[in-house]
Design an enzyme around this catalytic site. Structure first.
Site, PDB file in Angstrom:
ATOM      1  N   SER A  78       0.798  -1.233   0.000  1.00  0.00           N
ATOM      2  CA  SER A  78       0.000   0.000   0.000  1.00  0.00           C
ATOM      3  C   SER A  78       0.831   1.285   0.000  1.00  0.00           C
ATOM      4  O   SER A  78       0.272   2.374  -0.110  1.00  0.00           O
ATOM      5  CB  SER A  78      -0.960   0.015   1.188  1.00  0.00           C
ATOM      6  OG  SER A  78      -2.073  -0.802   0.918  1.00  0.00           O
ATOM      7  N   LYS A  81       0.152   3.686  -2.764  1.00  0.00           N
ATOM      8  CA  LYS A  81      -0.854   4.756  -2.720  1.00  0.00           C
ATOM      9  C   LYS A  81      -0.224   6.145  -2.644  1.00  0.00           C
ATOM     10  O   LYS A  81      -0.904   7.148  -2.893  1.00  0.00           O
ATOM     11  CB  LYS A  81      -1.813   4.540  -1.554  1.00  0.00           C
ATOM     12  CG  LYS A  81      -2.696   3.299  -1.690  1.00  0.00           C
ATOM     13  CD  LYS A  81      -3.717   3.225  -0.560  1.00  0.00           C
ATOM     14  CE  LYS A  81      -4.627   2.001  -0.688  1.00  0.00           C
ATOM     15  NZ  LYS A  81      -3.990   0.757  -0.245  1.00  0.00           N
ATOM     16  N   SER A 140      -5.913   3.865   4.499  1.00  0.00           N
ATOM     17  CA  SER A 140      -5.420   3.098   3.349  1.00  0.00           C
ATOM     18  C   SER A 140      -6.547   2.341   2.647  1.00  0.00           C
ATOM     19  O   SER A 140      -6.363   1.225   2.152  1.00  0.00           O
ATOM     20  CB  SER A 140      -4.326   2.120   3.784  1.00  0.00           C
ATOM     21  OG  SER A 140      -3.609   1.639   2.664  1.00  0.00           O
ATOM     22  N   LYS A 255       3.073   6.546   4.896  1.00  0.00           N
ATOM     23  CA  LYS A 255       2.229   5.468   4.388  1.00  0.00           C
ATOM     24  C   LYS A 255       2.792   4.100   4.752  1.00  0.00           C
ATOM     25  O   LYS A 255       3.964   3.820   4.536  1.00  0.00           O
ATOM     26  CB  LYS A 255       2.099   5.576   2.862  1.00  0.00           C
ATOM     27  CG  LYS A 255       0.995   4.724   2.289  1.00  0.00           C
ATOM     28  CD  LYS A 255      -0.362   5.321   2.601  1.00  0.00           C
ATOM     29  CE  LYS A 255      -1.477   4.314   2.463  1.00  0.00           C
ATOM     30  NZ  LYS A 255      -1.469   3.269   3.515  1.00  0.00           N
TER      31      LYS A 255
END
Length: 432
Positions: A78, A81, A140, A255
């Protein structure tokens, strides 16, 4: 006799064991025993980080302060992202999208598998760009990510094409995007390129931190509970009972990521005083491990480095003190550097820099009148770290410190006559 010998042997064994243990420590034994997710071997490193890859950079300059296997492309999960978030911010800054614009959830977004992070969007649901962005940044949420991707490019696949185009523009050499969310293990990027992307986001869109530092966010008014930020390392979590042991003062982004092929990843950033670091760890063993390993790098960075200005703004460059101009009252103008040069250096070390190149604009561009503060060239300095031998260069502009006023026609005429006869005299002298 046996009773007498036994203690001697026991002491010998203990002494030998202690010696081996001490040697292992001195060599960084933690790296030998370190494991990533599901026991995957970590990459040997001097800090004993249990990671496959890692990097720590200065957020302002991009200077690498520590790295482990930082160039190998690995599954990003993730953390992918971050590219999606960057593109959304770009769309908004270019007025192709707005925060209050309402997005109708597409069938593709609604069909996102709910086994990962999700806000459980249904086809036809309507939410603003801001709501979906917060869900992506804080929790997320994969379905919120697909909804934004579909809005921008019509489909996730169309958005993936855009991601790879932007990646080339940003010169992320190792990045290959095959999904907007990172759920695909074929989406890969190196720790170095991920840190570079994070640096670009913070430089071009500092407002990103307004969303990444949110501790929690309630997506719908009717939701019983809020989305808790997956970044447990946020400095503000020091007041959260279950998370304060992972909170790190100054952390405000960025993140996390996890899939089986990637392990537990984290791209983070921390600021204390004037120092801001960006970090990446890839393939750690658990949710908490990614933050613990990041903390080791932050501790190292703050304990080891300090910002030091090696060249003050408006400094005179010995090799380029002046530049010649045409049609001015003066034939040349004094110049200085327009800004300072600052490096992250080891504490207690006095860095030395050297001029490696300079460039002045051509005569055709240096024609009076020239206002004070006009950029007339550049100069490049190099700093070499004595320990790591890492070479860092910085280029600054050369600017004028005086007005270059245009000369009157009478002065220019006599100057031309003088130049003519000077050239003629030199030509005659050269004959002999």
């Amino acid at each position: 006799m046996k009773d007498k010998v036994r203690p001697v042997r026991l002491k010998t064994v203990i002494a030998a064991s202690m010696a081996v243990w001490m040697v292992m420590l001195s060599l960084g034994s933690a790296v030998v025993m370190a494991n990533g997710y599901e026991g995957r071997p970590s990459t040997e490193n001097t800090l004993g980080l249990q990671v496959k890859a890692a990097i720590l950079i200065d957020a302002d300059s991009g200077q690498v302060l520590y790295e482990v296997n930082s160039e190998e492309p690995l599954p990003a999960a993730s953390m992918t992202k971050l590219m999606t978030e960057y593109i959304v911010l770009e769309e908004i800054s270019n007025e192709r999208l707005s925060w209050d614009e309402v997005i109708t959830t597409s069938a593709e977004a609604a069909s996102t598998p709910p086994d990962g992070s999700s806000v459980f969007l249904a086809q036809g649901d309507q939410h603003t760009v801001l709501d979906l962005y917060r869900a992506m940044a804080v929790g997320s949420a994969n379905d919120a990510t697909i909804a934004l991707a579909s809005k921008i490019s019509g489909s996730e696949q169309g958005f993936v094409t855009k991601m790879n185009e932007v990646s080339k523009q940003l010169d992320l050499k190792t990045a290959i995007f095959t999904s907007a969310t990172g759920l695909s293990e074929t989406t890969v990027i190196s720790a170095a390129d991920m840190a570079k992307l994070a640096q670009i986001i913070l430089r071009e869109h500092p407002e990103f931190l307004e969303y990444s530092k949110l501790q929690e966010y309630k997506f719908r008014e009717r939701d019983k509970t809020a989305i808790v930020n997956i970044n447990w390392m946020l400095g503000t979590n020091v007041n959260q009972k279950g998370l304060k042991h992972l909170a790190y003062e100054g952390v405000d982004g960025m993140k996390t990521g996890f899939i089986d092929a990637a392990g537990y990843n984290f791209t983070g950033t921390v600021k204390r005083g004037e120092q801001r670091f960006i970090s990446v760890v890839m393939d750690t063993s658990s949710k908490s491990a990614r933050f613990n390993e990041t903390a080791k790098m932050y501790d190292y960075g703050f304990a080891t480095f300090e910002k030091k200005t090696v060249l003050a703004p408006k400094s005179v460059v010995e090799t380029v003190k002046t530049v010649k101009i045409k049609k001015g009252k003066k034939k040349s103008l004094p110049v200085v550097t327009d800004k300072d040069i600052t490096f992250m250096v080891k504490k207690g070390v006095e860095p030395k820099i050297e001029v490696v190149s300079s460039e002045v604009k051509p005569d055709t561009e240096l024609v009076a009148p020239i206002p004070v503060g006009t950029v007339v060239g550049t100069v490049t300095y190099k700093y070499t770290d004595d320990e790591s031998k890492q070479e860092l260069t910085r280029t600054v502009n050369l600017i004028t410190t005086e007005d270059g006023q245009k000369a009157g026609w009478f002065r220019l005429m006599f100057r031309a006559i003088g130049d003519f006869f000077a050239g003629l005299f030199n030509g005659i002298v050269n004959l002999f």
